[in-house]
Design a protein around this motif. Structure first.
Motif, PDB file in Angstrom:
ATOM      1  N   PRO A 115     -52.933   9.120 -82.882  1.00 53.24           N
ATOM      2  CA  PRO A 115     -53.352  10.527 -81.963  1.00 53.24           C
ATOM      3  C   PRO A 115     -54.165  11.290 -82.830  1.00 53.24           C
ATOM      4  O   PRO A 115     -53.949  11.611 -84.034  1.00 53.24           O
ATOM      5  CB  PRO A 115     -52.317  11.117 -81.598  1.00 53.24           C
ATOM      6  CG  PRO A 115     -51.115  10.077 -81.526  1.00 53.24           C
ATOM      7  CD  PRO A 115     -51.636   8.984 -82.543  1.00 53.24           C
ATOM      8  N   LEU A 116     -55.543  11.612 -82.315  1.00 51.49           N
ATOM      9  CA  LEU A 116     -56.460  12.440 -83.336  1.00 51.49           C
ATOM     10  C   LEU A 116     -56.409  13.952 -82.895  1.00 51.49           C
ATOM     11  O   LEU A 116     -55.912  14.279 -81.797  1.00 51.49           O
ATOM     12  CB  LEU A 116     -58.166  11.914 -82.946  1.00 51.49           C
ATOM     13  CG  LEU A 116     -58.191  10.465 -83.388  1.00 51.49           C
ATOM     14  CD1 LEU A 116     -59.617  10.083 -82.961  1.00 51.49           C
ATOM     15  CD2 LEU A 116     -57.784  10.259 -84.859  1.00 51.49           C
ATOM     16  N   SER A 117     -57.011  14.578 -83.843  1.00 46.64           N
ATOM     17  CA  SER A 117     -57.262  16.011 -83.425  1.00 46.64           C
ATOM     18  C   SER A 117     -58.712  16.225 -83.844  1.00 46.64           C
ATOM     19  O   SER A 117     -59.086  15.800 -84.727  1.00 46.64           O
ATOM     20  CB  SER A 117     -56.403  17.036 -84.043  1.00 46.64           C
ATOM     21  OG  SER A 117     -55.050  16.978 -83.718  1.00 46.64           O
ATOM     22  N   GLY A 121     -49.130  13.747 -78.860  1.00 41.01           N
ATOM     23  CA  GLY A 121     -48.664  12.982 -80.000  1.00 41.01           C
ATOM     24  C   GLY A 121     -49.040  13.347 -81.165  1.00 41.01           C
ATOM     25  O   GLY A 121     -48.560  12.894 -82.306  1.00 41.01           O
ATOM     26  N   ALA A 122     -50.247  13.914 -81.400  1.00 46.70           N
ATOM     27  CA  ALA A 122     -50.700  14.441 -82.731  1.00 46.70           C
ATOM     28  C   ALA A 122     -49.608  15.602 -83.149  1.00 46.70           C
ATOM     29  O   ALA A 122     -49.369  16.434 -82.365  1.00 46.70           O
ATOM     30  CB  ALA A 122     -52.236  15.000 -82.506  1.00 46.70           C
ATOM     31  N   ALA A 123     -49.523  15.617 -84.401  1.00 44.57           N
ATOM     32  CA  ALA A 123     -48.853  16.490 -85.246  1.00 44.57           C
ATOM     33  C   ALA A 123     -49.525  18.032 -85.024  1.00 44.57           C
ATOM     34  O   ALA A 123     -50.802  18.200 -85.117  1.00 44.57           O
ATOM     35  CB  ALA A 123     -48.515  16.325 -86.662  1.00 44.57           C
ATOM     36  N   PRO A 124     -48.804  19.156 -84.906  1.00 44.67           N
ATOM     37  CA  PRO A 124     -49.271  20.525 -84.682  1.00 44.67           C
ATOM     38  C   PRO A 124     -50.239  21.027 -85.819  1.00 44.67           C
ATOM     39  O   PRO A 124     -50.880  21.909 -85.746  1.00 44.67           O
ATOM     40  CB  PRO A 124     -48.250  21.217 -84.239  1.00 44.67           C
ATOM     41  CG  PRO A 124     -46.978  20.488 -84.953  1.00 44.67           C
ATOM     42  CD  PRO A 124     -47.147  19.136 -84.846  1.00 44.67           C
ATOM     43  N   GLY A 125     -49.780  20.429 -87.106  1.00 47.87           N
ATOM     44  CA  GLY A 125     -50.543  20.890 -88.194  1.00 47.87           C
ATOM     45  C   GLY A 125     -51.700  20.466 -88.549  1.00 47.87           C
ATOM     46  O   GLY A 125     -52.575  20.675 -89.331  1.00 47.87           O
ATOM     47  N   ARG A 126     -52.247  19.667 -87.441  1.00 50.54           N
ATOM     48  CA  ARG A 126     -53.501  18.941 -87.738  1.00 50.54           C
ATOM     49  C   ARG A 126     -54.713  19.737 -87.622  1.00 50.54           C
ATOM     50  O   ARG A 126     -55.899  19.464 -87.896  1.00 50.54           O
ATOM     51  CB  ARG A 126     -53.747  17.624 -86.703  1.00 50.54           C
ATOM     52  CG  ARG A 126     -52.668  16.484 -87.028  1.00 50.54           C
ATOM     53  CD  ARG A 126     -53.232  15.875 -88.172  1.00 50.54           C
ATOM     54  NE  ARG A 126     -52.227  14.664 -88.687  1.00 50.54           N
ATOM     55  CZ  ARG A 126     -52.558  13.688 -89.607  1.00 50.54           C
ATOM     56  NH1 ARG A 126     -53.610  14.010 -90.346  1.00 50.54           N
ATOM     57  NH2 ARG A 126     -51.704  12.902 -89.915  1.00 50.54           N
ATOM     58  N   TYR A 127     -54.504  21.016 -86.902  1.00 50.64           N
ATOM     59  CA  TYR A 127     -55.589  21.679 -86.833  1.00 50.64           C
ATOM     60  C   TYR A 127     -56.098  22.248 -88.024  1.00 50.64           C
ATOM     61  O   TYR A 127     -57.291  22.042 -88.040  1.00 50.64           O
ATOM     62  CB  TYR A 127     -55.302  23.142 -85.813  1.00 50.64           C
ATOM     63  CG  TYR A 127     -56.210  24.132 -85.842  1.00 50.64           C
ATOM     64  CD1 TYR A 127     -57.121  24.153 -84.812  1.00 50.64           C
ATOM     65  CD2 TYR A 127     -56.058  25.008 -86.912  1.00 50.64           C
ATOM     66  CE1 TYR A 127     -58.108  25.075 -84.866  1.00 50.64           C
ATOM     67  CE2 TYR A 127     -57.266  26.173 -86.836  1.00 50.64           C
ATOM     68  CZ  TYR A 127     -58.145  26.065 -85.656  1.00 50.64           C
ATOM     69  OH  TYR A 127     -59.148  27.113 -85.690  1.00 50.64           O
ATOM     70  N   GLU A 128     -55.238  22.834 -88.800  1.00 48.42           N
ATOM     71  CA  GLU A 128     -55.837  23.231 -90.150  1.00 48.42           C
ATOM     72  C   GLU A 128     -56.464  22.096 -91.013  1.00 48.42           C
ATOM     73  O   GLU A 128     -57.567  22.392 -91.725  1.00 48.42           O
ATOM     74  CB  GLU A 128     -54.565  23.851 -91.098  1.00 48.42           C
ATOM     75  CG  GLU A 128     -53.920  25.093 -90.671  1.00 48.42           C
ATOM     76  CD  GLU A 128     -53.118  24.877 -89.253  1.00 48.42           C
ATOM     77  OE1 GLU A 128     -52.797  23.802 -89.011  1.00 48.42           O
ATOM     78  OE2 GLU A 128     -52.942  26.098 -88.749  1.00 48.42           O
ATOM     79  N   ILE A 187     -76.620  22.066 -88.480  1.00 46.05           N
ATOM     80  CA  ILE A 187     -76.420  22.877 -87.344  1.00 46.05           C
ATOM     81  C   ILE A 187     -74.712  23.233 -87.170  1.00 46.05           C
ATOM     82  O   ILE A 187     -74.425  23.880 -86.052  1.00 46.05           O
ATOM     83  CB  ILE A 187     -76.863  22.409 -85.973  1.00 46.05           C
ATOM     84  CG1 ILE A 187     -76.417  21.175 -85.646  1.00 46.05           C
ATOM     85  CG2 ILE A 187     -78.526  22.728 -86.286  1.00 46.05           C
ATOM     86  CD1 ILE A 187     -77.136  20.722 -84.346  1.00 46.05           C
ATOM     87  N   GLY A 188     -74.060  22.507 -87.709  1.00 46.29           N
ATOM     88  CA  GLY A 188     -72.599  22.465 -87.582  1.00 46.29           C
ATOM     89  C   GLY A 188     -71.754  21.306 -88.284  1.00 46.29           C
ATOM     90  O   GLY A 188     -72.528  20.680 -89.027  1.00 46.29           O
ATOM     91  N   ALA A 189     -70.398  21.266 -87.917  1.00 48.33           N
ATOM     92  CA  ALA A 189     -69.813  20.094 -88.443  1.00 48.33           C
ATOM     93  C   ALA A 189     -68.616  19.764 -87.652  1.00 48.33           C
ATOM     94  O   ALA A 189     -68.509  20.542 -86.872  1.00 48.33           O
ATOM     95  CB  ALA A 189     -69.009  20.326 -89.709  1.00 48.33           C
ATOM     96  N   VAL A 190     -67.955  18.636 -87.577  1.00 53.22           N
ATOM     97  CA  VAL A 190     -66.826  18.175 -86.872  1.00 53.22           C
ATOM     98  C   VAL A 190     -65.842  17.685 -87.804  1.00 53.22           C
ATOM     99  O   VAL A 190     -66.145  17.012 -88.951  1.00 53.22           O
ATOM    100  CB  VAL A 190     -67.386  17.011 -86.062  1.00 53.22           C
ATOM    101  CG1 VAL A 190     -66.146  16.327 -85.412  1.00 53.22           C
ATOM    102  CG2 VAL A 190     -68.381  17.283 -84.871  1.00 53.22           C
ATOM    103  N   GLY A 191     -64.769  18.097 -87.712  1.00 53.90           N
ATOM    104  CA  GLY A 191     -63.434  17.583 -88.594  1.00 53.90           C
ATOM    105  C   GLY A 191     -62.453  16.735 -87.470  1.00 53.90           C
ATOM    106  O   GLY A 191     -62.227  17.120 -86.481  1.00 53.90           O
ATOM    107  N   VAL A 192     -62.107  15.668 -87.869  1.00 57.25           N
ATOM    108  CA  VAL A 192     -61.342  14.645 -87.346  1.00 57.25           C
ATOM    109  C   VAL A 192     -60.055  14.343 -88.327  1.00 57.25           C
ATOM    110  O   VAL A 192     -60.421  14.353 -89.201  1.00 57.25           O
ATOM    111  CB  VAL A 192     -62.058  13.428 -86.705  1.00 57.25           C
ATOM    112  CG1 VAL A 192     -61.213  12.579 -85.945  1.00 57.25           C
ATOM    113  CG2 VAL A 192     -63.235  13.944 -86.017  1.00 57.25           C
ATOM    114  N   THR A 193     -58.835  14.392 -87.800  1.00 54.02           N
ATOM    115  CA  THR A 193     -57.849  14.035 -88.329  1.00 54.02           C
ATOM    116  C   THR A 193     -56.722  13.387 -87.440  1.00 54.02           C
ATOM    117  O   THR A 193     -56.697  13.476 -86.474  1.00 54.02           O
ATOM    118  CB  THR A 193     -57.235  15.154 -89.296  1.00 54.02           C
ATOM    119  OG1 THR A 193     -56.078  14.576 -89.795  1.00 54.02           O
ATOM    120  CG2 THR A 193     -56.923  16.192 -88.016  1.00 54.02           C
TER     121      THR A 193
END
Length: 140
Positions: free
Chosen positions: A25-27, A45-52, A110-116
């Motif tokens: 599961p990705l964030s 199913g992704a861990a809640p800490g994945r935002y950071e 113009i920006g960035a994407v973070g995936v974890t």
């Protein structure tokens, strides 16, 4: 500039790529050129800490003007630089693949994407797929 519609499309494309490849599961977060959040989603199913973690990957990209892969290489070659930059930015950098720069048609950031959520390499692949799905240029 990345529009809200594009940001949502990037997230959808990244999530779909992760699902199609059988990734964990990705964030996914999308930030503008100033590091401000445009959109974020966390898969079931992704861990809640994945935002950071997602934010740290994306934030480092825009603040340093370097993709996560380049940040990791720089950390391996010059750990003192990444440590100092991380200190300057309040510990907010996650210098690993999965942070992807988004460039405009003129080559500017113009920006960035973070995936974890999966391996860093798979995170970068999913994010790149999402960016390209909306017709923008990715630099992983």
């Amino acid at each position: 500039m990345i529009s809200l519609e594009q940001a949502r499309g990037i997230i959808r494309g990244a999530m779909d790529a992760g699902d199609a490849a059988g990734m964990k599961p990705l964030s996914v977060i999308v930030v503008d050129a100033g590091g401000h959040v445009l959109a974020f989603e966390r898969s079931d199913g992704a861990a809640p800490g994945r935002y950071e973690i997602a934010m740290g990957k994306a934030y480092g990209c825009v603040m340093l003007g370097m993709a996560g892969t380049a940040q990791m290489a720089r950390a391996e070659a010059q750990a003192y630089f990444i440590a100092a930059a991380n200190g300057a930015y309040g510990g907010r950098l996650i210098p690993v693949p999965g942070g992807i720069l988004v460039r405009g048609s003129d080559g500017s950031v113009i920006g960035a994407v973070g995936v974890t959520g999966d391996t860093s390499e798979n995170d970068a692949l999913a994010g790149t797929t999402g960016i390209e799905a909306v017709g923008l240029t990715a630099e992983a």
